[in-house]
Design an enzyme around this catalytic site. Sequence first.
Site, PDB file in Angstrom:
ATOM      1  N   ARG A  26      31.393  47.160  33.398  1.00  0.00           N
ATOM      2  CA  ARG A  26      32.716  47.762  33.593  1.00  0.00           C
ATOM      3  C   ARG A  26      32.556  49.088  34.333  1.00  0.00           C
ATOM      4  NH1 ARG A  26      34.879  47.995  27.851  1.00  0.00           N
ATOM      5  NH2 ARG A  26      36.509  49.223  28.856  1.00  0.00           N
TER       6      ARG A  26
ATOM      7  N   SER B  30      17.359  45.045  16.654  1.00  0.00           N
ATOM      8  CA  SER B  30      18.494  44.151  16.883  1.00  0.00           C
ATOM      9  C   SER B  30      19.610  44.362  15.873  1.00  0.00           C
ATOM     10  CB  SER B  30      18.025  42.693  16.777  1.00  0.00           C
ATOM     11  OG  SER B  30      17.096  42.443  17.798  1.00  0.00           O
TER      12      SER B  30
ATOM     13  N   ARG C  49      60.247  30.918  53.880  1.00  0.00           N
ATOM     14  CA  ARG C  49      59.382  29.794  53.508  1.00  0.00           C
ATOM     15  C   ARG C  49      58.202  30.189  52.624  1.00  0.00           C
ATOM     16  NH1 ARG C  49      57.837  27.145  58.877  1.00  0.00           N
ATOM     17  NH2 ARG C  49      58.764  28.978  59.851  1.00  0.00           N
TER      18      ARG C  49
HETATM   19 CA    CA Z   1      60.927  31.942  63.120  1.00  0.00          CA
END
Ligand code: CA
Length: 456
Positions: free
Chosen positions: A332, A404, A15
Site C-alpha cells: 500500500r 511467528s 451512443r
Molecule cells: Ca456525428
Amino acid sequence: MKITTIILAAGKGTRMRSDRPKILHKIANRSLLQHVYDMSCELENNSIKIVYGHGAELVRDTLKDLDVSWIEQKQQLGTGHAVLQVNDQVSDTDTVLILYGDVPLLKLSTVKLLISNVNDESLALLTVNLQNPKGYGRIIRNALGHVIKIVEERDASNGERLINEVNTGIMAVKGDKLKKWLGRLSNINAQGEYYLTDIIEMAVAEQVAIVTSQPETEDEVLGVNDRLQLSYLERVYQMEQANELMEQGVTLKDPLRFDLRGTIESLGQDIEIDINVILEGKNSIGNNVKIGANTHIKNSTIGNNVEILANCIIEDAVIGQGSRIGPFARLRPGNVLANNVHIGNFVEIKNSSVAEGSKINHLSYIGDTTVGSKVNIGAGTITCNYDGVNKFRTIIEDGAFIGSDTQLVAPVTIGKNATIGAGSTITRDSPEDQLTLSRVGQVSVTGWQRPVKQEK
Ligand code: CA
Ligand code: UD1
C-alpha cells in the site's frame, strides 16, 4: 507563425449511453480530450481554445488545469457554428488548426504535415480513404483531381456515396479566411446544421487551393462514438506503447496483455514483463527487473535486479536493488524498501520503511513501521498500529528476530538484535539482545482421554 488550435468538444456522445460527456471517457486513464490537448501542446507558439457545451460544468471542473481558453457553445448547431464561437479570439494572421476532442490518437507528425500545407493561398485538409466510408463527409474532386467540395453523407447522391475518400474533419487555414467564410455559412441542408465543411466550396470559389494530406494510419483519425470504438482505440493505443517499449529493449511476454496507463519516467535494460501487468501513473524501472503475471504497479520506483513475482499490487513504493516481492504481496502507499529486501506472499505493508536485507516473508501486516536492517519478521506477524482512533508507529531495530504469530502493539520499539518468542503479544519496548516473550505457559494433562461417541 502563430497557431490557434480549436478543439471541438461540445457534442453529447449519445451512443456512449453515459452520464459523462463523451470527451471525458478515457483511453489509458487519460480523457479523450486530454489526449488531444497533450498532442496540441507539442506544437510551438500555439494557443489552444476548447469549444465545450454538453456536460459543461463537469468538463470544466475535470479539466480545470488545462492551459486553454474555454468557449461555451450553448446549443450544438453544427461544426461550423462551433468554430464560429471562437471567431473573436482568432487573429487574421494566425494559422487556425481545427481538431476534434473525440479523436484521441492523432499524431503530431500528421498535424505538422497538415500545417505545413497552409499559406495565404491555401487551405489544408486531412482526408483518409476508408473501405467503408459510411457516415463520413465525402471528398469531391474535379476531373483534374482538385478538391471542390465536401458532401455530408446525408446530403450525398448515391454516386457520391461510393467515394471512399472522406473528410477527417481536421483542417488548417489562415484566420482571416476562416472568419470571413464562417460568417457566410447557412444551415440549409439535410441536418439543419451549420456545416464547417461548407467553407471548402467558398475557398474553391476564391481560388484558394485545397491541399490534402493523409495520416500514417486510419486509426489516427478514428473518433469515439460508442464503447466499441473506445475499446478498439484503447487496444490500438496500448499496442503502440507496447511496441515502443519492445523497441526500447523490454521483453513483453504478450504485448496484447500489457497495459501502460501513464508514463515510464526511466527505463532500464533487460526488463521482463509477464502477462496481464498494468503499469499506472509515473513509474521508474531499473535494469534486469522481472515483473510477474497479474501485477499492478502504480507511481513506484523499482531498482535494478528487482524481482516482482506474480499477483502483486504495489502503489507509491520505492523498491531497492535486488529486492524480491511476492507472489501475492500488497504494498500500500508510502513504503520505502532498501536493497535486498524480501516481501513474501500474503504480506500487506503500508507507510513503512524497511532497511537493507530484511525479510517479511509470509502472511503479515506491517503498517506505520520502521524496520531496521537484517531483520527477520516471522509468519503471521501483525503490527497493531491503530487503536480505533489514532495510529502509532512501531520501530524494529537492526538484526531483530520476530517469532511467528506475534502482535506488536504500537507505539512500541523492538531493540537491536532482540528476539521475540513466537506467539507473543508485545505491548512494551523490548530490550536489545534479549529474548522477550509473552505466552501462556504450556501444560500437558496426564491421564486425559478423548471423548468417545456414546452408543444410543
Ligand atoms: Ca456525428
Ligand atoms: C463531421 C464532418 C464530416 C466528417 C466527420 C469526421 C461536418 C459538417 N461534418 O461530421 O464531414 O467526415 O466529422 O468525423 O463538419 N461538435 C461541436 N459542436 C457542434 C457539433 C459538433 O462541438 O455543434 C463537435 C463534436 O463534439 C465532435 C466534432 O465536433 O467532436 C464532430 O462532430 P460530429 O457531430 O461527430 O460530426 P459529424 O456529423 O460526424
